[in-house]
Design an enzyme around this catalytic site. Structure first.
Site, PDB file in Angstrom:
ATOM      1  N   ASN A   6      31.516  33.377  16.837  1.00  0.00           N
ATOM      2  CA  ASN A   6      31.340  32.499  15.947  1.00  0.00           C
ATOM      3  C   ASN A   6      30.899  33.050  14.675  1.00  0.00           C
ATOM      4  OD1 ASN A   6      30.214  30.239  14.479  1.00  0.00           O
ATOM      5  ND2 ASN A   6      28.389  29.893  15.796  1.00  0.00           N
ATOM      6  N   LYS A  37      30.111  31.621  11.918  1.00  0.00           N
ATOM      7  CA  LYS A  37      29.188  30.909  10.866  1.00  0.00           C
ATOM      8  C   LYS A  37      29.760  30.802   9.622  1.00  0.00           C
ATOM      9  CE  LYS A  37      25.632  32.219  14.405  1.00  0.00           C
ATOM     10  NZ  LYS A  37      24.251  32.068  14.566  1.00  0.00           N
TER      11      LYS A  37
END
Ligand code: PEP
Length: 253
Positions: A9, A11
């Site tokens: 991830n 982000k």
């Protein structure tokens, strides 16, 4: 042993140059190159604007592409939102739903997560549904209730082994360098599997661990029998760390 799943991830990090150089570096670090059936279980959740650019590079190496969120609605006047169908068009096959950052900064409720999960299922995406308790909930002894609500209020009956992964991410472990003990992780994963199975009969949930997993602790966490993989934030931004974590997946050790 069924193959464990690794989700990166990113982000809201990176640039287009970062995306391109990342996979060049990763390619050099991951040796020998992974077989496609293994690589497919490694998923990169990149920011929306880079997904299309990454599609070719990732798929050519056999990796999977993931989105970090999707809209709760099909289409229409929802400025700034990205639908599950749009993600699918872009070569995405996985999508994160209910990440704790979205729950806490954007007020995303279990009910909203339910709509998003339904959208993702309708468009053929595999959902990675994030659940987990805050530190104060843990201290109050509310862990089981929090997980139960997150599961019961958000998982639609369309949930299956293939279309939904659960990610146990204790909020206090995300980005903090702290992790629960191995016993705690194993026990909580067992609890989550039981809660999910009693909410949706015949749902045998795969549960990933997320929260400060890195190249130093990956081996022991990924070796746990109730851990079906991991969700990696910070460490996934460094290709050399991600490559080490990949090499520590039990099937590669
Ligand atoms: C996350 O945010 O999903 C996560 C696991 O972050 P980190 O690995 O940085 O704790």
């Amino acid at each position: 042993m069924s193959s464990k799943i690794l989700i990166a991830n990113w982000k809201m990090n990176g640039t287009l140059d970062f995306c391109f150089s990342y996979f060049e570096s990763l390619g050099k670090e991951v040796a020998p190159p992974m077989l496609p059936e293994r690589a497919r279980n490694i998923v990169f959740c990149a920011p929306f604007p880079y997904l299309f650019a990454l599609q070719g590079r990732l798929l050519e190496k056999g990796y999977s592409l993931g989105g970090q969120d999707c809209a709760a609605y099909d289409a229409g006047a929802y400025t700034g939102e990205v639908s599950a169908a749009m993600l699918s068009d872009t070569g995405v096959s996985y999508v994160l739903v209910g990440h704790s950052e979205r729950r806490s900064y954007l007020g995303e409720s279990n009910e909203i997560c339910r709509l998003k999960i339904q959208q993702a299922h309708d468009k053929g995406l595999t959902v990675i549904y994030c659940i987990g308790e805050t530190l104060s909930q843990r201290k109050e002894g509310a862990l089981e209730n929090v997980l139960k609500e997150q599961i019961q209020d958000a998982l639609p009956k369309s949930v299956t082994y293939e279309n939904t992964l659960l990610a146990y991410e204790p909020v206090w472990a995300i980005g903090t360098g702290q992790t629960p003990t191995l016993e705690d992780i194993e026990e909580t994963h067992m609890l989550i599997k039981a809660l999910a199975g009693s909410h949706c009969k015949n749902y045998s949930a795969r549960v990933l661990y997320g929260g400060s997993l890195n190249e130093k602790n990956a081996r022991e966490i990924l070796a746990l029998s109730k851990v079906d993989g991991a969700l990696v934030g910070g460490a996934s931004l460094k290709p050399e760390k991600m490559a080490q974590i990949i090499s520590l997946m039990p099937e590669n050790v």
